[in-house]
Every structure is written in structure tokens, then in C-alpha cells.
Design a protein around this motif. Structure first.
Motif, PDB file in Angstrom:
ATOM      1  N   PRO A   1      38.791  -6.305 -23.633  1.00  0.00           N
ATOM      2  CA  PRO A   1      39.318  -5.280 -22.729  1.00  0.00           C
ATOM      3  C   PRO A   1      38.455  -4.031 -22.570  1.00  0.00           C
ATOM      4  O   PRO A   1      38.828  -3.125 -21.817  1.00  0.00           O
ATOM      5  N   GLY A   2      37.305  -3.950 -23.232  1.00  0.00           N
ATOM      6  CA  GLY A   2      36.536  -2.701 -23.264  1.00  0.00           C
ATOM      7  C   GLY A   2      36.165  -2.130 -21.907  1.00  0.00           C
ATOM      8  O   GLY A   2      36.377  -0.936 -21.655  1.00  0.00           O
ATOM      9  N   MET A   3      35.587  -2.954 -21.027  1.00  0.00           N
ATOM     10  CA  MET A   3      35.182  -2.427 -19.718  1.00  0.00           C
ATOM     11  C   MET A   3      36.384  -2.008 -18.890  1.00  0.00           C
ATOM     12  O   MET A   3      36.332  -1.000 -18.173  1.00  0.00           O
ATOM     13  N   ALA A   4      37.477  -2.760 -18.978  1.00  0.00           N
ATOM     14  CA  ALA A   4      38.688  -2.404 -18.226  1.00  0.00           C
ATOM     15  C   ALA A   4      39.252  -1.086 -18.725  1.00  0.00           C
ATOM     16  O   ALA A   4      39.672  -0.235 -17.925  1.00  0.00           O
ATOM     17  N   ARG A   5      39.250  -0.896 -20.026  1.00  0.00           N
ATOM     18  CA  ARG A   5      39.755   0.370 -20.574  1.00  0.00           C
ATOM     19  C   ARG A   5      38.870   1.545 -20.148  1.00  0.00           C
ATOM     20  O   ARG A   5      39.369   2.633 -19.857  1.00  0.00           O
ATOM     21  N   ALA A   6      37.563   1.318 -20.111  1.00  0.00           N
ATOM     22  CA  ALA A   6      36.644   2.372 -19.652  1.00  0.00           C
ATOM     23  C   ALA A   6      36.909   2.709 -18.187  1.00  0.00           C
ATOM     24  O   ALA A   6      36.924   3.882 -17.800  1.00  0.00           O
ATOM     25  N   ALA A   7      37.122   1.687 -17.364  1.00  0.00           N
ATOM     26  CA  ALA A   7      37.433   1.916 -15.949  1.00  0.00           C
ATOM     27  C   ALA A   7      38.748   2.664 -15.805  1.00  0.00           C
ATOM     28  O   ALA A   7      38.873   3.572 -14.976  1.00  0.00           O
ATOM     29  N   ALA A   8      39.732   2.292 -16.612  1.00  0.00           N
ATOM     30  CA  ALA A   8      41.034   2.954 -16.551  1.00  0.00           C
ATOM     31  C   ALA A   8      40.895   4.429 -16.897  1.00  0.00           C
ATOM     32  O   ALA A   8      41.474   5.292 -16.227  1.00  0.00           O
TER      33      ALA A   8
END
Length: 188
Positions: free
Chosen positions: A111-118
Motif C-alpha cells: 500500500p505504500g504508493m497509494a498511501r503516499a498519493a492519499a
């Protein structure tokens, strides 16, 4: 917090020629720029989240990935579309470049990139959509509680995953779903 669109890159926006690390290998998929423009017009943030293990494998460098993303952004801008954030994971545990040879929570389905985008775009991931052509994209959607649109000719790879032949075909459905959910929340 608002919903967003998390797009895979290769096989979703551009043709997956395998390890696309140079501008001369970028070929846009028909209808992808227009689909992205439709999200932009609806006020829905769009982020690209892409595994780029070619960096770890020594096939190209970080500057090459940035150049490809700048090229994609320029082409989209010429078509009235934009990406609000490009995120990529250069890591792979089997990499030959020591600095990038490791596991990472950023590598999809992590989930790292999604969390960064969020964090960068103020997204509610549970109301967002992940769109891509690989099981890792569906896995990302599941790991963050998002909806998934699976692109390709295969059957749907699981429950709560909507299959489409292309981003252009998925975009109107996703926008209808987002609009219906917003109306439901407005009525509550």
C-alpha cells in the motif's frame, strides 16, 4: 478527504512493451488521454502508481523514469489531461543494483504508493479506485479497501473487481459510480 483514481502505467495508460524506461518506447493506449481528461473534468484527482523494477534490475535509472513521466505528462497536457501525482517503486528483492535490491511496502500490491498519493492529494482510499492490468493492481485495491477496475481480456480476477477492455471503457463506469456514491452521501 475525497475519492481519487490510482492508475497503473504500463498496460493502462501506455502500451506495456516490458520495462519501458525510455521515451522512444512510450506508446499511448487509444482513449487513455481522454479517459484521464474525463476524471480531471469531474474534479477527481488522478495519480499514477507504478512498479518500476527495471531500475533495480539495472535496465534504466531514476532519471529515465522521470523523463518517461515528463513525456507522458506533456502528451496528456496536449490532450487536455493531467496526472496530479506520479509515484513509482524502483525496488525489487531480486535487483542487481544494490541500492534498489530489497523488498518495499511501496511495491504493489503493497500500500505504500497509494498511501503516499492519499497524503499528497487528500484522498480517501476507501472511496477511491485502482485501475490496472495486473493482479498486483487488484491486490493493491484490496490492501487499501479501494474499488478495482481490471483491464484486459481475462475474466474478472475476483469478487468486487470490475473487468473492462481499456481505461477508456472503464472511465464512464467509474465516474457514474463516484457520482452515485456522492449523491448517496449527500442525501445522508
Amino acid at each position: 478527504m475525497r475519492p481519487g483514481i490510482l492508475l497503473d502505467r504500463d498496460g493502462t495508460i501506455i502500451v506495456d512493451h516490458g520495462y519501458v524506461g525510455s521515451v522512444d518506447r512510450v506508446e499511448f493506449i487509444d482513449g487513455a488521454p481522454e479517459a484521464i481528461a474525463s476524471f480531471n473534468a469531474a474534479g477527481v484527482p488522478v495519480a499514477v502508481v507504478t512498479n518500476q523494477s527495471g531500475v533495480a534490475r539495472g535496465l534504466y535509472g531514476l532519471d529515465d523514469v522521470d523523463q518517461v513521466h515528463a513525456h507522458i505528462a506533456a502528451h496528456l497536457a496536449s490532450r487536455g489531461a493531467r496526472i496530479d501525482l506520479f509515484a513509482y517503486c524502483p525496488y525489487h528483492p531480486d535487483g542487481v543494483v544494490q541500492a534498489f535490491s530489497r523488498t518495499s511496502e511501496d511495491r504493489k500490491p503493497g500500500p505504500g504508493m497509494a498511501r503516499a498519493a492519499a497524503a499528497a492529494l487528500g484522498l480517501d482510499l476507501s472511496r477511491s479506485w485502482v485501475v490496472g492490468d495486473r493482479p498486483e493492481d487488484v491486490g493493491l485495491a484490496k490492501s487499501i479497501g479501494a474499488s478495482a477496475a481490471y483491464l484486459g481480456s481475462d475474466a474478472s480476477p475476483g469478487p468486487s473487481v470490475w473487468p473492462f477492455p481499456s481505461l477508456a471503457a472503464a472511465a464512464p463506469f467509474i465516474l457514474r459510480q463516484l457520482s452515485a456514491r456522492a449523491m448517496e452521501q449527500g442525501a445522508a
